[in-house]
Scaffold this motif. Structure first.
Motif, short mmCIF file in Angstrom:
data_model
loop_
_atom_site.label_atom_id
_atom_site.label_comp_id
_atom_site.label_asym_id
_atom_site.label_seq_id
_atom_site.Cartn_x
_atom_site.Cartn_y
_atom_site.Cartn_z
N VAL A 137 0.84 -1.19 0.00
CA VAL A 137 0.00 0.00 0.00
C VAL A 137 0.88 1.25 0.00
O VAL A 137 1.76 1.40 0.85
N TYR A 138 0.63 2.15 -0.94
CA TYR A 138 1.37 3.40 -1.05
C TYR A 138 0.97 4.34 0.08
O TYR A 138 -0.22 4.57 0.33
N VAL A 139 1.96 4.89 0.79
CA VAL A 139 1.74 5.84 1.88
C VAL A 139 2.25 7.19 1.40
O VAL A 139 3.45 7.41 1.27
N VAL A 345 -5.63 -5.33 -4.09
CA VAL A 345 -5.18 -4.58 -2.92
C VAL A 345 -6.07 -3.35 -2.77
O VAL A 345 -6.00 -2.43 -3.59
N THR A 346 -6.90 -3.35 -1.75
CA THR A 346 -7.82 -2.24 -1.49
C THR A 346 -7.39 -1.57 -0.18
O THR A 346 -7.18 -2.26 0.82
N ALA A 347 -7.29 -0.25 -0.19
CA ALA A 347 -6.76 0.41 1.01
C ALA A 347 -7.36 1.80 1.21
O ALA A 347 -7.71 2.49 0.25
N HIS A 348 -7.44 2.18 2.47
CA HIS A 348 -7.78 3.55 2.87
C HIS A 348 -6.79 3.98 3.94
O HIS A 348 -6.48 3.20 4.85
N ARG A 349 -6.32 5.24 3.83
CA ARG A 349 -5.41 5.76 4.85
C ARG A 349 -5.75 7.22 5.13
O ARG A 349 -6.29 7.93 4.27
N ASN A 350 -5.38 7.64 6.34
CA ASN A 350 -5.53 9.05 6.69
C ASN A 350 -4.37 9.49 7.56
O ASN A 350 -3.72 8.68 8.24
N TRP A 351 -4.08 10.77 7.51
CA TRP A 351 -2.97 11.36 8.26
C TRP A 351 -3.39 12.75 8.73
O TRP A 351 -3.84 13.57 7.92
N ASP A 352 -3.26 13.00 10.02
CA ASP A 352 -3.62 14.30 10.60
C ASP A 352 -2.40 14.88 11.30
O ASP A 352 -1.74 14.20 12.10
N GLN A 381 -6.92 1.41 -5.07
CA GLN A 381 -7.30 0.08 -5.49
C GLN A 381 -6.32 -0.39 -6.56
O GLN A 381 -6.06 0.33 -7.53
N GLU A 382 -5.79 -1.59 -6.38
CA GLU A 382 -4.88 -2.17 -7.36
C GLU A 382 -5.32 -3.59 -7.68
O GLU A 382 -5.68 -4.35 -6.78
#
Length: 795
Positions: A137-139, A345-352, A381-382
């Motif tokens: 997963v790309y960050v 590859v399904t992903a969700h990310r968050n950054w605060d 999504q990949e």
């Protein structure tokens, strides 16, 4: 520009060169380090052809690192623990081609071979060229580099453009990080470390089956705390502390032999009393003497807490904080159809990011508040379809989608000393800027689509060819609004214009859209089973950017809308290398030579005007980087293991005619400087690491196991720490030596003592030119010598 090593650095380089003929590597060669489930690791380890091999997933399939036509470094979990490397920032001591500048999380910049990010102020419209991937997963936010590693299996640092399979902004390289999988047998481990400055770190992991052979789980936690290493006599607080926690969990569902589903989630939070900097030096500018630091400080009876940065005394008079919160989840599905495997590859990310800063870095009331809270969320999504088994042609094709939104709501408030400090020589009243507040709001949306394919054609038993292509279509939409309020009420046009020169209202929106091809063609020739020669031509692409900050002013004193959109960056690299193993794979030695050209390098530069510093994006016409890298490692030889890595990298602005002026060339008006031919910032010409370890079987009554001792050393030659190559922002060469010794019991526990920076080397990690261009330069001193004790146990 000619760069000379200090005598000490030359001696270190010579010592490293001598050791390289017999020593080596970051991941010990007799480890079977594989980014795959433990059952696959076991089968690999039992295969005699795997002895002395390190396995990687740099091409989205498990392969020996020696057969991959990519210059890379691999660091195992065991090495990370033994050397005290807790995050990407500290990984630079083991991987010399990786450099990280991190005055705080949001301003973190990663480079590989000197490329990937420009050193300067943060800008949400600039994406880095070093891609960070955790479990595929790309960050996107570089602040993740400052978070603690959680249950890591290994870290691969891939050098050069990785624009085919990794794709998303990997024009300089990629960090491919894998964590440990859930297991069908119960296992648990715990680790506790205490040390200098009240350092405390706790790690714990448990894994095992929930439904036998069908559903397994893994849960890991880490917490790190440390007192600050700077003391502030004004607040009477220790600053630049550490305070972070992280948790990661995974469910692994294998309903059939063909289907595997992994659900993973993680969350991390940091609440440190951080991040400030201390006095480093004062540079002489072209301004009148009365407008430079010495006269300005004397005029307000200001005396810095200390002019020696290694006294570690700060004297900022405002609260500081560097809170960040990161988290996300992913679902990875693999289905084996026999001849091919489909991966989703399904992903969700968050950054605060919730900061608070004192940007004048003094006890003066110049900048009362400075904060740019930033909030990011991303979805991706990949789909990949890959051939199985060993074939004449192995291939992978796929589709990728990425969507991101970043919003920032910042505030900067000026104080009673702002007019005097930022508008020197104008006799402006203190009230002009006292309470003058700048509010900035920005939002940028990025949507990216890509289709890619790569194959490896085994022409014969010795020669393999690997072409790959990726087409990426990306669109960015940005909105920026800045408003001002406060300060004295005045109708004097001259005073109003002076205040507007510090900050004025701005509103603009912009968009950019582009599509491009990236990819590679690589050839590998096996001279024999332990000697591979390879050559790679790779093309990387980073889409255009949007300035998410106040724009520089044009000749009429108005925002220059022409600077709102930044052109795409294009990178071409030629890599030639050999990967060899000698003496029944006791010694692994890999050599790479490369040449990289970058067109329209996306830089984060600073407007060198007379007032507040404004960071904004710009294109550098051309950048060139050339280098040679040597990576070596040994397996155990009579209980001894060694590694050594050496990199020579020469980078420069081949053409940068409209660059920011260095501090020593700044006068009372804004000017551009031709930096063509100057060294690329953030890049040491020489960097290296070396170390060794000795292990001996020991028995004392019922107590049996291995006693060991090790040493790890690293060095970097001098480099410029800002985009203007000012002589006052050049970080001197430094060398760091770490020591460790311990006992690993057969019963499953381990205890060791480590001394980091054992020679108490005094060095600076990063440098900042302070607002106003008075000549004041501040920085962050590197960690002093520290002692740690670690106890580990596993079941």
């Amino acid at each position: 520009m000619t760069t000379r090593l200090s005598g000490l650095t030359r001696r270190r380089a010579a010592l490293l060169g001598a050791l390289l003929s017999t020593t080596a590597g970051v991941a010990w060669a007799d480890e079977v380090a594989v980014a795959t489930p433990p059952d696959q690791v076991a089968s690999a380890a039992s295969d005699s052809t795997s002895v002395g091999q390190v396995f990687v997933t740099a091409r989205r399939r498990e392969e020996s690192a020696q057969s991959v036509p990519i210059a890379l470094s691999v660091t195992s979990a065991e090495t990370l623990t033994q050397t005290g490397v807790n995050n990407i920032v500290s990984l630079t001591q083991l991987v010399p081609t990786l450099q990280v500048l991190s005055p705080n999380a949001r301003n973190t910049a990663l480079t590989i071979r000197g490329l990937g990010a420009s050193y300067g102020l943060a800008n949400d419209g600039l994406e880095q060229g070093v891609g960070i991937y955790v479990d595929q997963v790309y960050v996107s936010r570089p602040g993740a580099a400052t978070l603690d590693f959680v249950d890591i299996q290994q870290v691969e640092v891939l050098r050069g453009p990785q624009g085919t399979l990794f794709g998303k902004n990997t024009t300089a390289g990629a960090l491919n990080i894998t964590t440990r999988d859930a297991t069908n047998t119960f296992e648990a481990d715990a680790e506790a470390t205490v040390g200098s400055l009240n350092f405390r770190q706790l790690k714990a992991t448990a894994a095992g089956p929930i439904v036998a052979d069908k559903l397994a789980a893994r849960l890991s936690v880490v917490g790190t705390w440390r007192d600050g290493d700077l003391y502030n006599p004004i607040s009477k607080l220790h600053q630049n502390a550490r305070d972070s926690v992280g948790v990661r969990g995974q469910l692994k569902f294998t309903p059939t032999d063909k289907l595997t589903i992994k659900l993973a989630g993680d969350y991390a939070a940091q609440h440190p009393e951080c991040c400030t900097q201390v006095y480093v030096t004062v540079g002489t500018t072209l301004k009148p003497a009365a407008q430079q630091y010495a006269a300005l400080a004397a005029g307000r009876n200001y005396k810095v807490a200390s002019t020696n940065p290694y006294d570690r005394l700060s004297d900022v008079d405002d609260d500081i904080q560097a809170d960040q919160f990161a988290g996300g989840g992913s679902v990875i599905v693999d289905y084996d159809f026999g001849n091919v495997t489909l991966t989703s590859v399904t992903a969700h990310r968050n950054w605060d990011w919730e900061p608070r800063n004192d940007r004048d870095y003094t006890a003066l009331d110049v900048t009362r508040r400075s904060a740019n809270p930033s909030h990011q969320k991303q979805d991706s999504q990949e789909f990949r379809l890959s051939s199985n088994g060993a074939r004449k042609v192995d291939w992978t094709v796929g589709l990728y989608w990425f969507d991101q939104n970043v919003t920032t709501h910042g505030v900067t408030e000026y104080g009673n000393d702002a007019s005097y400090w930022l508008l020197p020589g104008t006799n402006s009243p203190d009230s002009l800027l006292s309470g003058y507040t700048v509010f900035n709001d920005s939002s940028i949306d990025t949507t990216s689509y890509a289709a890619f394919g790569q194959l490896t054609w085994k022409v014969n038993d010795r020669l393999s060819l690997t072409p790959g292509l990726r087409y990426t279509k990306e669109k960015k939409d940005g909105v920026y609004a800045q408003r001002v309020a406060g300060g004295s009420n005045t109708t004097d046009t001259t005073l109003i214009n002076r205040r507007l020169g510090i900050a004025r209202a701005q509103n603009f929106s912009a968009e950019t859209s582009d599509g491009s091809l990236s990819g590679q063609i690589a050839a590998v020739y096996a001279v024999n089973e332990n000697f591979n020669v390879y050559g790679t031509y790779s093309r990387g692409f980073k889409s255009g950017g949007i300035n998410m900050t106040a724009l520089p002013l044009n000749s009429a004193g108005q925002p220059s809308l022409a600077a709102a959109v930044i052109r795409p960056e294009k990178v071409s690299t030629i890599d030639l290398g050999v990967k060899t193993q000698w003496f029944d794979r006791l010694l692994t030695a890999n050599l790479a030579v490369f040449a990289t050209d970058v067109d329209n390098f996306q830089a984060n530069v600073v407007d060198s005007g007379p007032g507040a510093l404004r960071g904004y994006l710009a294109n550098v016409e051309k950048v060139e980087v050339r280098g040679v890298e040597l990576d070596t490692t040994t397996r155990s030889i009579g209980g001894f293991k060694f590694y050594g890595n050496l990199a020579y990298t020469d980078g420069k602005y081949a053409s940068f005619k409209n660059g920011p002026c260095p501090l020593e060339r700044i006068g009372t008006s804004t000017a551009a400087c031709d930096l063509s031919g100057k060294a690329l910032p953030g890049l040491s010409k020489w960097a290296g690491s070396l170390g060794g370890e000795y292990r001996q079987k020991t028995s004392l009554g019922r107590l049996s196991g291995e006693a060991y001792a090790g040493v790890d050393a690293s060095f970097r030659s001098a480099y410029f720490a800002d985009s203007s190559d000012s002589i006052y922002t050049r970080i001197k060469a430094y060398e760091i030596v770490n020591l460790r010794a311990g006992f690993q019991a057969d019963a499953g526990w381990e205890a060791f003592v480590s001394v980091r920076n054992a020679l108490d080397e005094k060095y600076i990690q990063n440098i900042t030119v302070v607002s106003g261009n008075s000549g004041l330069v501040v920085g962050t001193p590197g960690d002093a010598r520290a002692v740690f004790f670690t106890l580990r146990a596993s079941y």
